[in-house]
Design a protein around this motif. Sequence first.
Motif, PDB file in Angstrom:
ATOM      1  N   ASN A  58       0.827  -1.212   0.000  1.00 28.12           N
ATOM      2  CA  ASN A  58       0.000   0.000   0.000  1.00 28.12           C
ATOM      3  C   ASN A  58       0.859   1.258   0.000  1.00 28.12           C
ATOM      4  O   ASN A  58       0.507   2.260  -0.637  1.00 28.12           O
ATOM      5  N   ILE A  59       1.982   1.215   0.701  1.00 27.06           N
ATOM      6  CA  ILE A  59       2.882   2.375   0.712  1.00 27.06           C
ATOM      7  C   ILE A  59       3.555   2.527  -0.645  1.00 27.06           C
ATOM      8  O   ILE A  59       3.626   3.632  -1.197  1.00 27.06           O
ATOM      9  N   LEU A  60       4.029   1.420  -1.214  1.00 20.73           N
ATOM     10  CA  LEU A  60       4.662   1.482  -2.534  1.00 20.73           C
ATOM     11  C   LEU A  60       3.698   2.020  -3.584  1.00 20.73           C
ATOM     12  O   LEU A  60       4.101   2.743  -4.502  1.00 20.73           O
ATOM     13  N   GLY A  61       2.419   1.667  -3.462  1.00 23.09           N
ATOM     14  CA  GLY A  61       1.422   2.103  -4.431  1.00 23.09           C
ATOM     15  C   GLY A  61       0.828   3.465  -4.138  1.00 23.09           C
ATOM     16  O   GLY A  61      -0.112   3.890  -4.807  1.00 23.09           O
ATOM     17  N   CYS A  62       1.377   4.170  -3.128  1.00 20.47           N
ATOM     18  CA  CYS A  62       0.888   5.496  -2.738  1.00 20.47           C
ATOM     19  C   CYS A  62      -0.582   5.455  -2.321  1.00 20.47           C
ATOM     20  O   CYS A  62      -1.340   6.424  -2.506  1.00 20.47           O
ATOM     21  N   GLU A  88      -2.233  11.079  -9.811  1.00 21.36           N
ATOM     22  CA  GLU A  88      -1.625  10.861 -11.123  1.00 21.36           C
ATOM     23  C   GLU A  88      -0.615   9.718 -11.080  1.00 21.36           C
ATOM     24  O   GLU A  88      -0.539   8.910 -12.010  1.00 21.36           O
ATOM     25  N   VAL A  89       0.150   9.619  -9.989  1.00 22.92           N
ATOM     26  CA  VAL A  89       1.079   8.501  -9.824  1.00 22.92           C
ATOM     27  C   VAL A  89       0.321   7.181  -9.867  1.00 22.92           C
ATOM     28  O   VAL A  89       0.699   6.238 -10.566  1.00 22.92           O
ATOM     29  N   GLY A  95       0.786   0.471 -12.161  1.00 27.27           N
ATOM     30  CA  GLY A  95      -0.343  -0.375 -12.534  1.00 27.27           C
ATOM     31  C   GLY A  95      -0.574  -1.410 -11.442  1.00 27.27           C
ATOM     32  O   GLY A  95       0.376  -2.052 -10.987  1.00 27.27           O
ATOM     33  N   PHE A  96      -1.838  -1.563 -11.017  1.00 28.19           N
ATOM     34  CA  PHE A  96      -2.163  -2.440  -9.905  1.00 28.19           C
ATOM     35  C   PHE A  96      -2.869  -3.704 -10.389  1.00 28.19           C
ATOM     36  O   PHE A  96      -3.774  -3.636 -11.229  1.00 28.19           O
TER      37      PHE A  96
END
Length: 240
Positions: A58-62, A88-89, A95-96
């Motif tokens: 979750n942190i890596l994916g902002c 925007e990130v 991509g998730f």
Amino acid sequence: MSATTSTPPIIGLDGVRKTYRTGSLEFEALRGIDTAIREGEYVAVVGPSGSGKSTLMNILGCLDNPTAGSYLLAGEDVSTMSEAQLAEVRNRRIGFVFQQFNLLAGLPAWRNVELPLVYAGLPRQERRERAVAALERVGLADRTAHRPGELSGGQQQRVAVARALVAEPAIILADEPTGNLDSRSTADVLDLLDGLHDAGRTIVLITHEHDVAGRASRNLVIDDGRIVSDTPTARAGVPA
């Protein structure tokens, strides 16, 4: 593509901690994570349930913020980004792929895949063309009009992979992407990730399954909120 030590990291974590507080109770999910992931790497974060790997994802994916420490994404401190920049990130640079697919049941495959492009404000025709092309890349050229309920679990996950790819992000974050799949569908999805890595995409795979993690070129083993091992796998020696 293989990452080289001269390439600056696309992900850099320094002393990252995450503490959850409920009233007077505290739970430290991450206890000082230090690591770097370079462009083009395929890294699996491995650990049992409750180890902190999903918090890290979750942190890596902002999607969440660390309580302490720093997260640099392509050299930029994520903590300095505005909400608009973070959105925007999440929409364009990452991509998730999730275990639960997260597809909208009432929409055909191509409409599910185009969603990141809708949020980006692209014209409808361009969105459709790119969505169909992404589905072709994952072997679903003949399923573009099918709704999720008309697809197998493996096909739904391929739609999710296509959706993750459609905005051409630099990083793919896959959180237990094979957790709900049978062995054949698992192999198909892992083959897709192999191909994306070989084409130069940076992939971070979250899993509790060591055989799945073995498909990556590097394993970060996390337990009790700490990285306890950081090792290359047999695949690291395979030229990309």
